[in-house]
Design an enzyme around this catalytic site. Sequence first.
Site, PDB file in Angstrom:
ATOM      1  CD  GLU A  49      56.629  23.324  35.396  1.00  0.00           C
ATOM      2  OE1 GLU A  49      57.668  22.617  35.364  1.00  0.00           O
ATOM      3  OE2 GLU A  49      55.663  23.135  34.645  1.00  0.00           O
ATOM      4  CB  CYS A  72      52.458  17.934  33.446  1.00  0.00           C
ATOM      5  SG  CYS A  72      53.417  17.764  34.958  1.00  0.00           S
ATOM      6  CB  ALA A 151      79.996  22.614   5.958  1.00  0.00           C
ATOM      7  NE  ARG A 181      78.712  16.367  15.233  1.00  0.00           N
ATOM      8  CZ  ARG A 181      79.906  15.884  14.922  1.00  0.00           C
ATOM      9  NH1 ARG A 181      80.790  15.628  15.877  1.00  0.00           N
ATOM     10  NH2 ARG A 181      80.215  15.647  13.659  1.00  0.00           N
ATOM     11  CB  THR A 193      79.799   9.924   6.278  1.00  0.00           C
ATOM     12  OG1 THR A 193      78.969  10.577   5.328  1.00  0.00           O
ATOM     13  CG2 THR A 193      80.414  10.971   7.200  1.00  0.00           C
ATOM     14  CB  SER A 302      67.629   8.646   0.614  1.00  0.00           C
ATOM     15  OG  SER A 302      68.466   8.108  -0.387  1.00  0.00           O
TER      16      SER A 302
END
Length: 365
Positions: A49, A72, A151, A181, A193, A302
């Site tokens: 704003e 706010c 994927a 990301r 990984t 998990s």
Amino acid sequence: MDYMAQALSLASLALGQVSPNPAVGAVVVRGDVIVGQGYTQPPGGDHAEIVALKQAGERARGGVIYITLEPCPHYGRTPPCTKAIAQAGIREVHLAALDDNPLVSGRGQAELEAAGIVVYLGEHEPEAKQLNEAYTKFITSRRPFVTAKYAMSLDGKLATRSGDSKWISSQEARHLAHNLRYTCGAIMAGVNTILVDDPHLTARSCGGRGGTARRQPLRVIVDDVGRTPLTARIFNEPGKTLIALGRSVKAKEKAALARGGAELVELPSAGGLVDLEGLLKYLASRDVTSVLVEGGGILLGSLFDLGLVDKVVCFIAPIIIGGQEAKTPVAGKGAARVADSIKLERVSLTRLGDNLMVTGYVIKE
């Protein structure tokens, strides 16, 4: 012109760059002309704003402002936006959605109306809420919003039996993954990984804005026993790397990882994984509002078993890999009955080249 749609487009430019604040866009209109527009700046900088009002200057007086989230009414790092709007002489405010922050939560709207400003609420509300879904979860629960991204082939494999996975997803899907990301606070992966794929875990798109250390998401490696090799690419990329270790890791190994440039956090561990709930709590203490989890199957499984996943983004390629030894994206304990399986709602399908992207939100029991 759809001024609120323009404000939402501006707000999207702030995603991943202004945490723990929400990504907000604002457009000031006088007559039928946009005289000011802007989006949230990094913490300590101007809110959307204020950026728009400064650009508009005196032309804001008697004008209309379109804002994607309730302004706010309180002092934080910056003064209240509600007061700035009233002082600028704005006569009408259009809000896409109210802010669920307990410090705001309708007070912003009330202060504007008390100042004699007409307020309209609800234009493009679903889009506005989705844009700040991570902020909303964080501000109401003090936990980051967790997205599971993977994927797979048409038969549900994320790699061949030899471990090869380049490339299951299409170029268009990989580009969108980099956009995901860029808009998140942290990228999380398991140590397997890192050992198998040696990924960069960086955002390498978005008009070149993803290349600096300040704009890279935090890399989080879940490594129970300290197996992350110092030769891994993650140690030579811009941005920060955090390794979540179990408490049994020896001091010598911890010192080596620290010398490699990693930050370390020690957590209780069981069953080969550190305390994932504790890790998310720790990330929240660092003002990480969103986490993109990119594997592997044990980590994803998990997180699903523990009910910690909020959203799923799955890329499906029209290929058949086969093989009993080929790994699937989600391991863990899993469901004993189909009736107990994790279910998604608000599911959408998007075509990316010859891939399909399935996106949905986990139904919380």
